[in-house]
Design a protein around this motif. Structure first.
Motif, mmCIF file in Angstrom:
data_model
loop_
_atom_site.group_PDB
_atom_site.id
_atom_site.type_symbol
_atom_site.label_atom_id
_atom_site.label_comp_id
_atom_site.label_asym_id
_atom_site.label_seq_id
_atom_site.Cartn_x
_atom_site.Cartn_y
_atom_site.Cartn_z
ATOM 1 N N GLN A 185 0.824 -1.204 0.000
ATOM 2 C CA GLN A 185 0.000 0.000 0.000
ATOM 3 C C GLN A 185 0.863 1.261 0.000
ATOM 4 O OE1 GLN A 185 -2.285 -1.041 3.517
ATOM 5 N NE2 GLN A 185 -4.140 -1.394 2.298
ATOM 6 N N LEU A 186 1.911 1.252 0.814
ATOM 7 C CA LEU A 186 2.804 2.407 0.852
ATOM 8 C C LEU A 186 3.504 2.608 -0.485
ATOM 9 C CD1 LEU A 186 4.525 2.201 4.373
ATOM 10 C CD2 LEU A 186 2.807 3.840 3.587
ATOM 11 N N LEU A 240 9.376 0.441 -14.034
ATOM 12 C CA LEU A 240 9.559 -0.151 -12.705
ATOM 13 C C LEU A 240 8.571 0.441 -11.703
ATOM 14 C CD1 LEU A 240 13.465 -0.310 -12.488
ATOM 15 C CD2 LEU A 240 11.878 -2.216 -12.843
ATOM 16 N N GLY A 241 8.045 1.629 -12.010
ATOM 17 C CA GLY A 241 7.042 2.228 -11.148
ATOM 18 C C GLY A 241 5.748 1.446 -11.084
ATOM 19 N N ARG A 242 5.525 0.537 -12.034
ATOM 20 C CA ARG A 242 4.306 -0.289 -12.018
ATOM 21 C C ARG A 242 4.462 -1.542 -11.171
ATOM 22 N NH1 ARG A 242 0.315 2.292 -12.459
ATOM 23 N NH2 ARG A 242 -0.932 0.486 -13.127
ATOM 24 N N THR A 243 5.640 -1.784 -10.615
ATOM 25 C CA THR A 243 5.896 -2.993 -9.831
ATOM 26 C C THR A 243 4.900 -3.206 -8.694
ATOM 27 O OG1 THR A 243 8.256 -2.856 -10.372
ATOM 28 C CG2 THR A 243 7.641 -4.229 -8.492
ATOM 29 N N PRO A 244 4.507 -2.157 -7.929
ATOM 30 C CA PRO A 244 3.553 -2.394 -6.840
ATOM 31 C C PRO A 244 2.184 -2.878 -7.301
ATOM 32 C CG PRO A 244 4.677 -0.281 -6.561
ATOM 33 C CD PRO A 244 4.994 -0.761 -7.933
ATOM 34 N N TYR A 245 1.903 -2.766 -8.582
ATOM 35 C CA TYR A 245 0.599 -3.160 -9.102
ATOM 36 C C TYR A 245 0.630 -4.512 -9.820
ATOM 37 C CZ TYR A 245 -0.190 1.831 -8.388
ATOM 38 O OH TYR A 245 -0.272 3.092 -7.841
ATOM 39 N N GLN A 246 1.812 -5.131 -9.868
ATOM 40 C CA GLN A 246 1.980 -6.350 -10.649
ATOM 41 C C GLN A 246 2.301 -7.544 -9.755
ATOM 42 O OE1 GLN A 246 5.219 -5.015 -13.098
ATOM 43 N NE2 GLN A 246 3.880 -4.256 -14.728
ATOM 44 N N SER A 247 2.045 -8.713 -10.269
ATOM 45 C CA SER A 247 2.469 -9.935 -9.596
ATOM 46 C C SER A 247 3.923 -10.214 -9.959
ATOM 47 C CB SER A 247 1.581 -11.116 -10.022
ATOM 48 O OG SER A 247 1.661 -11.310 -11.432
ATOM 49 N N LEU A 248 4.531 -11.115 -9.215
ATOM 50 C CA LEU A 248 5.929 -11.456 -9.451
ATOM 51 C C LEU A 248 6.107 -12.002 -10.870
ATOM 52 C CD1 LEU A 248 8.626 -11.502 -7.915
ATOM 53 C CD2 LEU A 248 8.161 -13.897 -7.355
ATOM 54 N N PHE A 249 7.134 -11.521 -11.577
ATOM 55 C CA PHE A 249 7.491 -11.936 -12.938
ATOM 56 C C PHE A 249 6.458 -11.507 -13.987
ATOM 57 C CE2 PHE A 249 9.282 -15.449 -10.198
ATOM 58 C CZ PHE A 249 10.579 -14.966 -10.241
ATOM 59 N N ASP A 302 0.326 -0.385 -18.897
ATOM 60 C CA ASP A 302 1.533 0.028 -18.172
ATOM 61 C C ASP A 302 2.419 0.898 -19.061
ATOM 62 O OD1 ASP A 302 0.807 -1.408 -15.904
ATOM 63 O OD2 ASP A 302 1.865 -3.218 -16.553
ATOM 64 N N LYS A 303 2.585 0.479 -20.305
ATOM 65 C CA LYS A 303 3.435 1.221 -21.233
ATOM 66 C C LYS A 303 2.825 2.577 -21.569
ATOM 67 C CE LYS A 303 5.671 -2.843 -23.260
ATOM 68 N NZ LYS A 303 5.960 -3.618 -24.478
ATOM 69 N N ARG A 304 1.503 2.641 -21.628
ATOM 70 C CA ARG A 304 0.842 3.914 -21.902
ATOM 71 C C ARG A 304 1.089 4.885 -20.754
ATOM 72 N NH1 ARG A 304 -2.927 6.923 -20.345
ATOM 73 N NH2 ARG A 304 -3.572 5.471 -18.695
ATOM 74 N N ILE A 305 1.002 4.387 -19.524
ATOM 75 C CA ILE A 305 1.231 5.216 -18.342
ATOM 76 C C ILE A 305 2.677 5.718 -18.317
ATOM 77 C CG2 ILE A 305 1.335 5.187 -15.820
ATOM 78 C CD1 ILE A 305 -1.023 3.214 -15.881
ATOM 79 N N ALA A 306 3.613 4.816 -18.644
ATOM 80 C CA ALA A 306 5.025 5.207 -18.666
ATOM 81 C C ALA A 306 5.286 6.252 -19.738
ATOM 82 C CB ALA A 306 5.901 3.977 -18.884
ATOM 83 N N GLN A 307 4.704 6.076 -20.916
ATOM 84 C CA GLN A 307 4.891 7.029 -21.997
ATOM 85 C C GLN A 307 4.347 8.401 -21.605
ATOM 86 O OE1 GLN A 307 6.561 6.727 -24.712
ATOM 87 N NE2 GLN A 307 5.963 8.629 -25.771
ATOM 88 N N GLN A 342 4.361 5.314 -10.796
ATOM 89 C CA GLN A 342 3.929 4.650 -9.569
ATOM 90 C C GLN A 342 2.570 5.167 -9.108
ATOM 91 O OE1 GLN A 342 7.254 4.540 -6.909
ATOM 92 N NE2 GLN A 342 6.012 4.125 -5.112
ATOM 93 N N GLY A 343 2.216 6.382 -9.544
ATOM 94 C CA GLY A 343 0.927 6.958 -9.169
ATOM 95 C C GLY A 343 0.884 7.463 -7.744
ATOM 96 N N ALA A 344 2.052 7.772 -7.178
ATOM 97 C CA ALA A 344 2.137 8.176 -5.777
ATOM 98 C C ALA A 344 1.603 9.590 -5.557
ATOM 99 C CB ALA A 344 3.582 8.091 -5.304
#
Length: 270
Positions: A77-78, A103-112, A119-124, A159-161
């Motif tokens: 959550q943090l 890498l900012g999308r990592t908190p929203y993804q499962s492992l691997f 995700d790519k649209r958000i990064a762009q 990351q959307g923080a």
């Protein structure tokens, strides 16, 4: 209309063995506010950032985020709500700028998990917001220090923080990149993102629309508008130097000038 409080620190105390690092630290941060922590090495800035990130627990006192104790949030959550932007550095692996941002999308993804089209649209969009979209396929280790720092900020945007914690983000950058990055950080705050950043340079506070919090020996000695709290006496206390805070001829921005430099200029003109 008053802005909503996002972060509050109530009487934070922290010690390492028998040494007091932080003592009775209290302040709050509203949405879209930029706070710049100033102080010498060993003043407690880094320790305070670690407490705000949940990496250290205070000996006494509490931290509240969005009205809830920081300890009530899980690490996941943090990670979605508070972003850490370190000093510019070189990655060991040759990621592209887009991959670092993703890498900012990592908190929203499962492992691997593999980055999705969304995700790519958000990064762009984040890269475009910071005017570095043209660097997307460039190797992160081969771009300039200022561009690397913007990439790390893009990662935080992805990351959307709601809160960005920045540890000396302009450290090691040349003057031009320092000024451009300070401008970009100010623009982020204007969009509603709250930021806490550390710096060793009082001029960084005087150049930005921020609130300056001055730390000395683990305590807050001043908190307010930079022009109110960055004074000759406070500069002497923090940095053991005699300096004047001068205004530009039109009464606009202020800047710091060491007293010895003023004496040299007076001798030159006499």
């Amino acid at each position: 209309m008053a802005k909503e409080e996002l972060l509050r620190l109530d009487n934070i105390n922290f010690s390492y063995q028998k040494r007091t690092i932080l003592s009775n630290i209290s302040f709050s941060l509203t949405q879209g506010e930029l706070i710049l922590l100033l102080g010498p090495n060993g003043g407690g800035k880094t320790t305070l950032l670690k407490i705000l990130l949940g990496l250290l627990q205070p000996r006494q006192g509490s931290v509240f985020f969005a009205g809830e104790p920081l300890t009530a949030y899980s690490r996941a959550q943090l990670a979605r709500r508070i972003a850490y932007v370190p000093q510019a550095h070189r990655e060991i692996f040759a990621y592209t700028v887009e991959e670092v941002a993703l890498l900012g999308r990592t908190p929203y993804q499962s492992l691997f998990a593999v980055a999705s089209a969304e995700d790519k649209r958000i990064a762009q969009a984040a890269l475009e917001k910071l005017d570095i979209a043209h660097l997307g396929q460039r190797c992160y280790t081969e771009i300039s220090g200022g561009e690397r720092q913007l990439t790390l900020i893009a990662r935080a945007l992805v990351q959307g923080a709601e809160l960005f914690i920045m540890d000396e983000p302009v450290s090691g950058l040349d003057y031009g990149n320092q000024m451009r990055l300070l401008e970009d950080i100010g623009k982020l705050a204007a969009t509603g993102i709250s930021c806490i950043m550390t710096s060793h340079f009082p001029d960084h506070a005087l150049l930005t629309d921020c609130r300056a919090v001055l730390l000395h020996n683990g305590g807050i000695i001043a908190d307010g508008a930079p022009t109110d709290v960055i004074t000759r006496n406070n500069l002497r206390l923090l940095y053991h130097i005699e300096a004047e805070v001068l205004a530009t001829p039109d009464g606009g921005r202020c800047f710091c000038l060491p007293t010895w430099a003023m004496r040299e200029e007076e001798r030159r003109l006499s």
